[in-house]
Scaffold this motif. Structure first.
Motif, PDB file in Angstrom:
ATOM      1  N   ALA B 128       0.847  -1.198   0.000  1.00  0.00           N
ATOM      2  CA  ALA B 128       0.000   0.000   0.000  1.00  0.00           C
ATOM      3  C   ALA B 128       0.878   1.242   0.000  1.00  0.00           C
ATOM      4  O   ALA B 128       0.513   2.284  -0.543  1.00  0.00           O
ATOM      5  CB  ALA B 128      -0.919   0.008   1.220  1.00  0.00           C
ATOM      6  N   PRO B 132       2.072   3.062  -4.813  1.00  0.00           N
ATOM      7  CA  PRO B 132       1.745   4.413  -5.294  1.00  0.00           C
ATOM      8  C   PRO B 132       2.988   5.260  -5.548  1.00  0.00           C
ATOM      9  O   PRO B 132       2.989   6.108  -6.438  1.00  0.00           O
ATOM     10  CB  PRO B 132       0.907   5.018  -4.160  1.00  0.00           C
ATOM     11  N   ASP B 159      -6.119  -4.595  -3.772  1.00  0.00           N
ATOM     12  CA  ASP B 159      -6.183  -3.204  -3.324  1.00  0.00           C
ATOM     13  C   ASP B 159      -5.336  -2.288  -4.204  1.00  0.00           C
ATOM     14  O   ASP B 159      -5.724  -1.151  -4.475  1.00  0.00           O
ATOM     15  CB  ASP B 159      -5.687  -3.082  -1.870  1.00  0.00           C
ATOM     16  N   VAL B 160      -4.186  -2.805  -4.633  1.00  0.00           N
ATOM     17  CA  VAL B 160      -3.291  -1.980  -5.437  1.00  0.00           C
ATOM     18  C   VAL B 160      -3.905  -1.651  -6.786  1.00  0.00           C
ATOM     19  O   VAL B 160      -3.833  -0.521  -7.268  1.00  0.00           O
ATOM     20  CB  VAL B 160      -1.937  -2.694  -5.627  1.00  0.00           C
ATOM     21  N   LEU B 163      -6.180   1.221  -7.101  1.00  0.00           N
ATOM     22  CA  LEU B 163      -5.615   2.575  -7.113  1.00  0.00           C
ATOM     23  C   LEU B 163      -5.653   3.194  -8.508  1.00  0.00           C
ATOM     24  O   LEU B 163      -5.354   4.365  -8.679  1.00  0.00           O
ATOM     25  CB  LEU B 163      -4.159   2.552  -6.634  1.00  0.00           C
ATOM     26  N   ARG B 264     -11.251   9.849  -8.008  1.00  0.00           N
ATOM     27  CA  ARG B 264     -10.396   8.663  -7.874  1.00  0.00           C
ATOM     28  C   ARG B 264      -8.966   9.035  -7.529  1.00  0.00           C
ATOM     29  O   ARG B 264      -8.301   8.337  -6.768  1.00  0.00           O
ATOM     30  CB  ARG B 264     -10.427   7.840  -9.170  1.00  0.00           C
ATOM     31  N   ARG B 265      -8.494  10.110  -8.107  1.00  0.00           N
ATOM     32  CA  ARG B 265      -7.103  10.491  -7.825  1.00  0.00           C
ATOM     33  C   ARG B 265      -6.953  11.042  -6.407  1.00  0.00           C
ATOM     34  O   ARG B 265      -5.913  10.852  -5.781  1.00  0.00           O
ATOM     35  CB  ARG B 265      -6.613  11.472  -8.884  1.00  0.00           C
ATOM     36  N   ARG B 268      -6.832   8.013  -4.312  1.00  0.00           N
ATOM     37  CA  ARG B 268      -5.498   7.421  -4.404  1.00  0.00           C
ATOM     38  C   ARG B 268      -4.513   8.188  -3.516  1.00  0.00           C
ATOM     39  O   ARG B 268      -3.722   7.596  -2.786  1.00  0.00           O
ATOM     40  CB  ARG B 268      -5.038   7.440  -5.862  1.00  0.00           C
ATOM     41  N   ALA B 271      -5.121   7.341   0.148  1.00  0.00           N
ATOM     42  CA  ALA B 271      -4.539   6.054   0.534  1.00  0.00           C
ATOM     43  C   ALA B 271      -3.024   6.176   0.683  1.00  0.00           C
ATOM     44  O   ALA B 271      -2.414   5.578   1.574  1.00  0.00           O
ATOM     45  CB  ALA B 271      -4.899   4.993  -0.517  1.00  0.00           C
ATOM     46  N   GLU B 272      -2.431   6.958  -0.205  1.00  0.00           N
ATOM     47  CA  GLU B 272      -0.981   7.124  -0.208  1.00  0.00           C
ATOM     48  C   GLU B 272      -0.511   7.876   1.047  1.00  0.00           C
ATOM     49  O   GLU B 272       0.424   7.436   1.732  1.00  0.00           O
ATOM     50  CB  GLU B 272      -0.597   7.896  -1.475  1.00  0.00           C
TER      51      GLU B 272
END
Lengths: 321, 321
Positions: B128, B132, B159-160, B163, B264-265, B268, B271-272
């Protein structure tokens, strides 16, 4: 939200072998129920007695058939067995696993057996957090053996099996190349090798390959160390169960005699405490500034105003405030 | 520890298409090099331009052949493509993956293609955290398309792929039952379905099943939503690439027009940032009291003096001190 439970009563019933109480306790820990801490505290005095065995292997080696065979053999010895079956929550795995579970259903009516499926979760730390809690419930409920079984496909699934006192790696004939390619990883996690389908062609070669691998890995090892036994079985015919149980028993004795049992259980507790702490910290990060802080920083990262490390700095600084 | 790098120069070289500079930058982020923050800051102005495509499916659907076909088709359009191949680090998967990678080697000498394998790590948050960062390097290096491909077996691997801007789910004939059983999970992650091996028996039935699944999932959906296209291919014969690329292009346009690309970005980035913060907090937990605190608490938990929640309380309290 499930209703408030009488935890002391539940733990008492679980220890009397009532499956509904065991199931309820596992649900309380899995769902992070508000009474979770109360449950954890009530279980603690009763833990530490179960022999925790992990069982893993690649798809198609006969893992569920082997689990079922071991269950029968342990029951014949009068042992109570709890099974934690980890389903890798791949969106593609539904069908195959359903079939696997059905194969274990012959044990479903045996009061000395408790089988629980647990899906890997979509959240960071989900399985690392939930699986040890469920093992703790089964341990406290007085099961003599807790079997954690999972198909060895993903990292989080394999990590869970490594929480066991003894890890059994199942292989089958015709995987010779696989064994060579994967030798480091397999040797690292296996305490006992089982070569299932040993009545099939190629079984001798697989056993031979493994024997060489084990011998090679021991070169240069100083002092007493455990030499992984290689046990051939034919689980579908019920052959080899006694030999597997003997190997498990020998490993358990070896662990106890060499201080390794304490070491492994401390490592398991360490992973458990760390996962609980991280789960809480993660929740706190998400709740900063009314739940807005992380999203706000993410928008600035997505908009290239901020790099993700600088954003993480701000997030952690807020947590400490 | 690798030597100190001139980050500005590396980023410049990466943007000129020098593969060694790209590889070095990914190594710097993967290994959590001390210069990591410098790298992250230097990359940020150049990110946000690549179309990030995830590609996943169960074993045996022809994922690598499909990736290779898409690579060729994208190269014919003059696009530069970065591939991040996620190897699930199961101890059993070594052999098969090695074979997969070899099939992509025809692209290895093409300067417009950069292929990097990344193993899922043994540490919580490893993938995770690292994936990214690698996508960020490829994006900043000016690749028009970044393909993240992984076999859909474990939670962290799936999960990846999530992303990505667009996630392609690959299926093949003869998986009818699997599709039914797994429908919720598959529908949730797929933006585009590809039915590979469409020249084989049963392909029509698979397409039909998927079509029904997509239609059913749209019942009761209000407002404009994306209807997942189902694209038949025969990657081994090179058939269907243009149709897949068209579907990817249409989805990208749809995302941009509906504000979904930003959403979505941002997800992402969230999450990052969270993964970076948790990684740091985890390291700090491990370092408390000269690295002794977690182990000491774990010993008390293993010795049944303390339950794991109470131990986590003490650990987090120490972190805040």
């Amino acid at each position: 939200m499930s209703p408030r439970a009488d935890v002391t009563e539940l733990v008492g019933q679980a220890r009397e072998g009532k499956p509904r109480a065991v199931a309820r306790l596992i649900s309380l820990v899995e769902d992070a129920h508000p009474q979770l801490r109360e449950v954890a505290a009530a279980l603690t005095p009763y833990t530490g007695n179960a022999q925790v065995v992990g069982l893993t292997g690649p798809p198609g080696v006969g893992k569920s058939t082997s689990t079922s065979m071991l269950l029968s053999a342990l029951r014949e010895q009068g042992k109570r067995v709890g099974v934690l079956a980890i389903d890798p929550s791949s969106p593609f795995s539904g069908g195959a696993l359903l079939g696997d579970r059905i194969r274990m259903s012959e044990h479903a009516v045996d009061p000395g057996v408790f089988i629980r499926s647990m899906a890997t979760r979509g959240h960071l730390g989900g399985l690392a957090w939930a699986a040890p809690q469920a093992v703790r419930v089964l341990d406290a409920a007085g099961f003599d053996v807790v079997l954690i079984e999972t198909v060895g496909v993903g990292q989080s699934e394999v990590d869970v099996v490594r929480l066991a006192d003894t890890t059994v790696v199942l292989l089958a004939p015709g995987m010779g190349d696989g064994i060579q390619a994967a030798k480091a990883g397999v040797l690292e996690i296996a305490d006992v090798f089982v070569v299932n389908k040993a009545d099939r062609e190629g079984a001798d070669a697989t056993v031979h390959d493994l024997r060489q691998l084990v011998a090679m890995s021991r070169r240069g090892v100083a002092g007493p160390s455990w030499r992984q036994p290689i046990v051939p079985t034919a689980a579908a015919k019920g052959e080899g169960a006694a030999e597997v149980l003997r190997a498990l028993g020998e490993h358990h004795t070896w662990l106890a005699e060499h201080g390794e049992l304490d070491r492994r259980r401390t490592a398991r507790a360490e992973a458990e405490v760390e996962a609980i702490a991280l789960r809480r910290l993660r929740a706190e990060l998400g709740e900063l500034r009314g739940g807005e802080r992380l999203g706000e920083l993410a928008r600035r990262v997505a908009g290239r105003e901020l790099d993700p490390y600088a954003a993480a700095d701000e997030l952690v600084a807020d947590l400490r405030r």
